[in-house]
Design a protein around this motif. Structure first.
Motif, PDB file in Angstrom:
ATOM      1  N   GLN A   1       0.816  -1.216   0.000  1.00 14.73           N
ATOM      2  CA  GLN A   1       0.000   0.000   0.000  1.00 14.73           C
ATOM      3  C   GLN A   1       0.848   1.264   0.000  1.00 14.73           C
ATOM      4  O   GLN A   1       0.371   2.336  -0.318  1.00 14.73           O
ATOM      5  CB  GLN A   1      -0.950   0.006   1.212  1.00 14.73           C
TER       6      GLN A   1
ATOM      7  N   CYS B   1     -10.656   0.054   3.851  1.00 16.95           N
ATOM      8  CA  CYS B   1      -9.241  -0.067   3.498  1.00 16.95           C
ATOM      9  C   CYS B   1      -8.676   1.323   3.240  1.00 16.95           C
ATOM     10  O   CYS B   1      -9.327   2.144   2.607  1.00 16.95           O
ATOM     11  CB  CYS B   1      -9.128  -0.930   2.241  1.00 16.95           C
ATOM     12  N   LEU B   2      -7.473   1.576   3.741  1.00 15.97           N
ATOM     13  CA  LEU B   2      -6.862   2.894   3.533  1.00 15.97           C
ATOM     14  C   LEU B   2      -6.606   3.160   2.047  1.00 15.97           C
ATOM     15  O   LEU B   2      -6.503   4.309   1.642  1.00 15.97           O
ATOM     16  CB  LEU B   2      -5.555   3.006   4.325  1.00 15.97           C
TER      17      LEU B   2
ATOM     18  N   HIS C   1      -7.152  -9.703   5.517  1.00 15.74           N
ATOM     19  CA  HIS C   1      -7.215  -8.562   4.607  1.00 15.74           C
ATOM     20  C   HIS C   1      -5.799  -8.106   4.215  1.00 15.74           C
ATOM     21  O   HIS C   1      -5.514  -7.862   3.040  1.00 15.74           O
ATOM     22  CB  HIS C   1      -7.985  -7.436   5.317  1.00 15.74           C
ATOM     23  N   GLU C   2      -4.908  -8.020   5.204  1.00 13.07           N
ATOM     24  CA  GLU C   2      -3.546  -7.527   4.933  1.00 13.07           C
ATOM     25  C   GLU C   2      -2.726  -8.544   4.135  1.00 13.07           C
ATOM     26  O   GLU C   2      -1.942  -8.164   3.267  1.00 13.07           O
ATOM     27  CB  GLU C   2      -2.825  -7.160   6.236  1.00 13.07           C
TER      28      GLU C   2
ATOM     29  N   HIS D   1      -3.442  -8.208   0.595  1.00 11.71           N
ATOM     30  CA  HIS D   1      -2.693  -7.103  -0.032  1.00 11.71           C
ATOM     31  C   HIS D   1      -1.345  -7.595  -0.554  1.00 11.71           C
ATOM     32  O   HIS D   1      -0.917  -7.223  -1.642  1.00 11.71           O
ATOM     33  CB  HIS D   1      -2.422  -5.976   0.975  1.00 11.71           C
TER      34      HIS D   1
HETATM   35 ZN    ZN Z   1      -6.480  -2.651   2.966  1.00 13.73          ZN
END
Ligand code: ZN
Length: 181
Positions: free
Chosen positions: A65, A105-106, A147-148, A151
């Motif tokens: 990210q 999510c950022l 979730h991470e 990514h």
């Molecule tokens: Zn995320």
């Protein structure tokens, strides 16, 4: 170096906020590679990622990210931001049950959607000293870990929702971030 420069450097060292990539940026789709050595650079990255996550604010951030394709994740699901967790080369070694949880999510600002994932997970990873550890997680932490790790594999939570909803979010964010430039 001037005193001012030194101060700037010090601030830079402790408070480097990293730029977070936004969906549909294709760099979020790159698969991260394993961390082979825990260097000073990796430690600094972990620190900066925590700062960036707390500042956002968010409960988790993967290196992808912030445009670093390394398998490194930071998480803190505590109310008072007192429990930072750092996972290097995380791997889920056991999953149980199923649970639907609203995720955000950022990298996908202001979008919240229900996603079904495992209810509890056991994760294996290295800490910043290169020591292997295992952790059992449930509730928000279990969701966050899954979730991470997604990514790190170039996967986003919007991949689990309908195409229609995903396209709507994509259009909105494309417009939003174009306007900011
Ligand atoms: Zn995320």
């Amino acid at each position: 170096m001037t005193r001012f420069g030194q101060l700037f450097n010090l601030l830079g060292l402790f408070m480097a906020l990293l730029e977070i990539l936004h969906f549909p940026d294709q760099r979020l789709r790159k698969k991260a590679t394993a961390v082979t050595e825990i260097t000073a650079k990796i430690r600094q990255l972990a620190e900066d990622m925590l700062e960036t996550m707390y500042d956002a604010p968010g409960v988790g951030l993967a290196a992808n990210q912030v445009n670093v394709q390394k398998r490194l994740v930071v998480i803190d699901v505590s109310e008072d931001k007192s429990s930072p967790l750092i996972f290097i080369n995380p791997e889920i070694i056991n999953k149980q049950g199923e649970r639907e949880h609203e995720e955000g999510c950022l990298s996908v600002p202001e979008a919240y959607e229900l996603v079904t994932r495992a209810d509890t997970v056991r994760v294996k990873a290295l800490d910043l000293d290169g020591v292997a550890f295992e952790l059992d997680a449930d509730e928000l932490l279990a969701t966050c870990i899954q979730h991470e790790i997604d990514h790190l594999d170039g996967k986003l939570f919007v991949d689990y929702i309908s195409n229609l909803k995903r396209q709507r979010i994509k259009k909105r964010l494309e417009k939003q971030f174009k306007q900011q430039r």
